[in-house]
Design a protein around this motif. Structure first.
Motif: not given
Length: 683
Positions: A305-324
């Protein structure tokens, strides 16, 4: 290097310190990575024997890396320069890099000789031995002895830098049958020939016991996992709007195109586009099972939540991989090109119309006892009840299934028709805002559930339930469980969507409990999940399984394959807690988690339960919380192996389809409570 298994170091996620940019936010200080050979959750070194069963490279790919200026091995690493020269580095040049050096100890030499191997050149211990003519023509069987017997010639290990704990560790393959004497010798050789302090890393419960017996200070993979800032639970990609959820009230406001950033692990979750949680949970928590069923990315990220707080409400592309994981802001052009919400919603889980509820057989009105149920009875009672009957009929050694009876779909259908459910649903769906506002839907669904519980049951039907409860189950405490035609399906698990009423002890309470289970068809999470998967409201019927309550010693769930890596079918994942197993799948408290490999025979601990209380049956009905001895392991090695063998038998019962199995123990007996297909999608 996916097939260089015994060359691999521990697969512990490493922290990163990437900077935040306008278009690409890469989880500063929380992003972690692991090699493609394993998943960070496991913190384990991939199996040497798995490599032996995979196709080996031929031609140029099989050639050793030419390093003419580097010796094939060194007897001592005198400084960082020596280590760097001999090391193979994962993710070189990035903040995620992990360097490791293979080593071999020749116990036959006098004195014993240490070889720190040029790891980029040889990659496997056996290649080094043969190329340097230490064992020029030794058969594979003889090489394998060096992992399995005390009188071996060689000790094969790996020495790595563990960034998360800031120390070097040395380790052995998880299936290595180490002894205290062998470990003492290895510890002496490594510490005498390495320039920095180094700890032994245990890769199995056997290694933990041997380290204790040998008096060797060690670090467990469980301890390393606790330090990981990132755990990938379900890999994938998604596009959505970042929504930070601080508490349970915010869960109900989530929309299908949200990327949910959860401060707590909730018991349930409506369909969303992706999930990041600030607290780790288990592979079999309801949230994680839902994410797998929907095929959405899902990960634990420290301080998300702290890391992404500045992007609350914004459109993003999320990728979850084994490497991060990666979160990238969408450009205005990308946002403008997004399809309408209806289309985006359809991408969560199955395409609408593709999911098919079981077609109910409403001709069967009898209460069917467990002993009569088989897989074919899913049309009358639902898959959950039918599978219990199939497991009972399989007579799996060392197991039992608590007795019970099924209240068939016909009773639900008759009750709902008598009370005008179809008309009630139609009016509800016509309410302004019902289709677009989740809060309005939740309020309307809650009102409908309350009404259903208040509607009267036909007197003859209620009397039949009570008679079966008294005559078949002795009038004792029972669990009243859902068994709908829209759960436990090959493409849709429905885990955690419906209600179970525990330890019902009176006839009046039984009648109310059945109606509560029926009403749970309209739980908001069930409604949203079915809508996303394409089930029409009119197609869903609820069967009920009334089952003898057991006061279990331990309880849990297991998957008959590695949930983190589909390439490990020989692995069984087991999650457990003391007492009744309700909390195991809630995901709000981390359960004890282990992995057992029928290949290496190793038991690897991912987490131990530190709870000080458990749930037990209350003599007045329901359940109560009682204190337990803190720090005591839930799972013994003997129980883990027994459970894995039972899981394999259950899998065979259901045509070799991997299963998600709910189990318990009463004394020394394993009790089977549920089996459903293990569902996993990836978008």
């Amino acid at each position: 290097m996916k097939n260089q298994k015994n060359a691999c170091p521990t697969s512990v996620a490493r922290s990163r310190n990437n900077s935040v940019t306008a278009l690409c936010l890469v989880a500063a200080a929380t992003l972690a990575a692991i090699p493609a050979t394993a998943i960070a959750q496991l913190a384990r070194k991939p199996s040497y024997y798995q490599q032996q069963n995979q196709p080996q490279p031929e031609g140029p790919a099989a050639q050793l890396v030419p390093r003419p200026s580097v010796p094939s091995s060194l007897p001592v690493l005198r400084g960082q320069g020596d280590f760097d020269q001999m090391a193979r580095v994962y993710d070189a040049g990035t903040p995620m890099q992990l360097a490791h050096v293979l080593f071999a100890i020749d116990r036959q030499a006098r004195p014993a000789r240490m070889y720190y191997i040029d790891t980029p050149r040889y990659q496997l211990h056996v290649r080094f031995l043969r190329d340097t003519r230490l064992v020029p023509s030794t058969a594979k069987r003889e090489i394998d002895r060096n992992y399995l017997v005390p009188d071996r010639r060689f000790l094969f290990g790996t020495l790595s830098w563990q960034q998360n704990i800031g120390t070097f560790t040395y380790e052995f393959w998880e299936g290595d049958r180490l002894t205290a004497a062998l470990l003492r010798q290895a510890d002496e050789q490594v510490k005498a020939s390495f320039f920095a302090p180094v700890k032994f890393k245990t890769n199995s419960t056997l290694h933990e016991r041997v380290a204790k017996e040998a008096g060797i200070d060690s670090v467990s993979q469980e301890a390393l996992i606790r330090e990981q800032p990132f755990l990938p639970m379900n890999l994938g990609t998604a596009t959505g709007r970042v929504r930070i959820v601080d508490d349970e009230s915010g869960i109900n406001a989530l929309l299908p195109d949200d990327i949910a950033v959860l401060r707590q692990v909730p018991i349930s979750l409506p369909p969303v586009a992706g999930v990041l949680t600030e607290r780790p949970s288990t592979a079999l928590s309801h949230v994680n099972l839902l994410a797998k069923g929907w095929g959405i990315p899902n990960a634990y990220v420290r301080d998300a939540a702290t890391v992404l707080k500045a992007h609350a409400g914004q459109w993003v592309a999320l990728k979850v991989a084994a490497s991060g994981y990666q979160v990238r802001l969408l450009t205005p052009e990308e946002i403008a090109a997004l399809p309408p919400r209806a289309v985006r919603t359809a991408s969560t889980g199955a395409t609408p119309g593709s999911a098919r509820a079981i077609k109910p057989d409403l001709r069967e009105t009898r209460l069917l006892p467990l002993a009569s149920l088989r897989a074919r009875n899913n049309a009358q009672c639902g898959t959950k009840a039918a599978n219990l009957g199939a497991m009972l009929a399989a007579h799996i050694p060392g197991t039992s299934v608590p007795d019970g009876f099924c209240v068939p779909f016909a009773h639900y259908d008759r009750f709902m028709r008598a009370n005008g459910l179809a008309e009630r649903i139609a009016r509800m769906q016509q309410q302004p805002g019902f289709s677009s506002d989740p809060k309005i839907r939740q309020k309307a669904l809650a009102q409908l559930r309350d009404e259903i519980v208040q509607w009267p049951v036909d007197a003859a039907t209620a009397a039949a339930w009570r008679a079966a409860w008294q005559s078949q189950l002795g009038g004792g405490g029972v669990f009243v469980r859902s068994s709908s035609n829209s759960e436990d399906l090959p493409g849709f698990s429905g885990a955690g969507l419906y209600t179970t009423v525990p330890n019902v002890k009176t006839g009046d309470a039984l009648e109310v409990a059945v109606k509560k289970v029926w009403a749970s068809v309209f739980n908001p999470e069930a409604w949203e999940a079915r809508s996303a998967a394409g089930f029409g409201a009119e197609s869903v019927l609820m069967g009920v399984f009334v089952q003898t309550a057991i006061d279990s010693t331990n309880a849990g769930v297991m998957i008959t394959r590695d949930p983190f890596d589909a390439g490990h079918p020989h692995v069984t994942y087991i999650s457990a807690k003391r007492g009744i197993g309700i909390r195991v799948v809630e995901g709000q408290r981390v359960a004890e988690q282990v992995m057992y490999s029928s290949w290496s025979k190793a038991i690897q601990v991912l987490s131990r339960s530190a709870e000080e209380t458990s749930l037990q049956l209350d003599k007045e009905g329901g359940v109560k919380e009682v204190p337990v001895e803190a720090g005591r392991n839930v799972l013994t090695d003997e129980l883990v192996v027994r459970l894995a063998n039972v899981g394999a038998a259950v899998k065979r019962t259901f045509n070799a389809v991997d299963q998600d199995i709910e189990w318990a123990t009463v004394g020394d007996r394993i009790v089977l409570l549920q089996a459903r297909p293990y569902v996993e999608r990836r978008r």
